[in-house]
Design a protein around this motif. Structure first.
Motif, short mmCIF file in Angstrom:
data_model
loop_
_atom_site.label_atom_id
_atom_site.label_comp_id
_atom_site.label_asym_id
_atom_site.label_seq_id
_atom_site.Cartn_x
_atom_site.Cartn_y
_atom_site.Cartn_z
N UNK A 129 0.86 -1.17 0.00
CA UNK A 129 0.00 0.00 0.00
C UNK A 129 0.90 1.22 0.00
N UNK A 130 0.29 2.38 0.04
CA UNK A 130 1.07 3.62 0.07
C UNK A 130 1.98 3.66 1.29
N UNK A 131 1.48 3.13 2.43
CA UNK A 131 2.22 3.25 3.68
C UNK A 131 3.10 2.05 4.02
N UNK A 132 2.81 0.86 3.46
CA UNK A 132 3.56 -0.30 3.93
C UNK A 132 3.59 -1.44 2.91
N UNK A 133 4.52 -2.36 3.20
CA UNK A 133 4.62 -3.61 2.44
C UNK A 133 4.43 -4.74 3.42
N UNK A 134 3.73 -5.79 2.97
CA UNK A 134 3.48 -6.94 3.84
C UNK A 134 3.87 -8.23 3.13
N UNK A 135 4.34 -9.16 3.93
CA UNK A 135 4.65 -10.50 3.46
C UNK A 135 3.99 -11.44 4.46
N UNK A 136 2.97 -12.18 4.03
CA UNK A 136 2.22 -13.05 4.93
C UNK A 136 2.37 -14.49 4.47
N UNK A 137 2.67 -15.35 5.43
CA UNK A 137 2.82 -16.79 5.14
C UNK A 137 2.01 -17.60 6.14
N UNK A 138 1.20 -18.50 5.62
CA UNK A 138 0.48 -19.43 6.48
C UNK A 138 1.43 -20.58 6.72
N UNK A 139 2.02 -20.61 7.92
CA UNK A 139 3.04 -21.61 8.24
C UNK A 139 2.45 -22.99 8.47
N UNK A 140 1.31 -23.01 9.17
CA UNK A 140 0.73 -24.29 9.55
C UNK A 140 -0.76 -24.09 9.80
N UNK A 141 -1.57 -25.03 9.35
CA UNK A 141 -3.00 -24.97 9.64
C UNK A 141 -3.63 -26.35 9.49
N UNK A 142 -4.70 -26.58 10.26
CA UNK A 142 -5.52 -27.76 10.04
C UNK A 142 -6.86 -27.34 9.42
N UNK A 143 -6.99 -26.04 9.11
CA UNK A 143 -8.13 -25.41 8.46
C UNK A 143 -9.39 -25.33 9.32
#
Length: 186
Positions: free
Chosen positions: A105-119
């Motif tokens: 976005x204008x203000x920030x950068x994000x890096x998101x990772x779903x490390x582990x899930x059973x949903x």
């Protein structure tokens, strides 16, 4: 020479961000369709200065994950504050790997990772965020119910140091009930 120092610092911060991001695992065989829906953020650990100042007074938030075209993900977060509910919306683009999303976005950068899930019960999510010259890292425990089991919290706590965070950066977020999708303050 003095003008080169801020550029060098920014380049080093970005290099660090990329190096740390590359070491974060992603759920094998991740299914965005199964991951979509309503989640509660029941615990978080972060080195973000704003989080560290506020963590002791925070309550559980609600995150709604929905899928948008081309494999991208929309996140709507409802965060209870003292006198109102704060709503945040993010559009995250799928990177080349399922379970790994990036957003700018204008203000920030994000890096998101779903490390582990059973949903159906829990997900452990890692987020790197760059806002201005500050880069922060967060580990979040998402649950489908408002309360996490002691075993799940223990598992989450054991992951904190592996992400370069410390236990004093941890907040176990109590139930809130104040914020609901589409509803401000009750």
């Amino acid at each position: 020479m003095a003008a080169a120092l801020p550029s060098l610092a920014l380049a080093l911060a970005l290099l660090c961000l990329l190096r740390v991001g590359a070491e974060v695992p992603v759920q094998p065989g991740f299914s965005a369709e199964k991951f979509a829906g309503k989640w509660y953020v029941t615990a978080a650990a972060s080195n973000c200065s704003v989080f560290l100042k506020m963590k002791d007074g925070m309550k559980s938030s609600i995150t709604i994950i929905s899928l948008v075209p081309e494999g991208h993900m929309a996140m709507k977060i409802f965060w209870p504050l003292v006198d109102r509910c704060q709503e945040f919306e993010f559009l995250l683009q799928q990177s080349g790997q399922a379970g790994h999303y990036v957003g700018t976005s204008v203000q920030e950068k994000q890096d998101l990772r779903v490390m582990e899930t059973d949903y159906s019960g829990y997900a452990i999510v890692h987020r790197l965020q760059q806002s201005g010259q500050e880069t922060s890292s967060a580990l979040q425990l998402f649950t489908r119910e408002q309360v996490a089991s002691p075993q799940l919290l223990q598992k989450f706590k054991e992951l904190i140091p592996t992400m370069g965070l410390t236990k004093d950066m941890l907040a176990i977020l109590p139930q809130s009930g104040e914020c609901r999708e589409g509803v401000g303050w009750p």
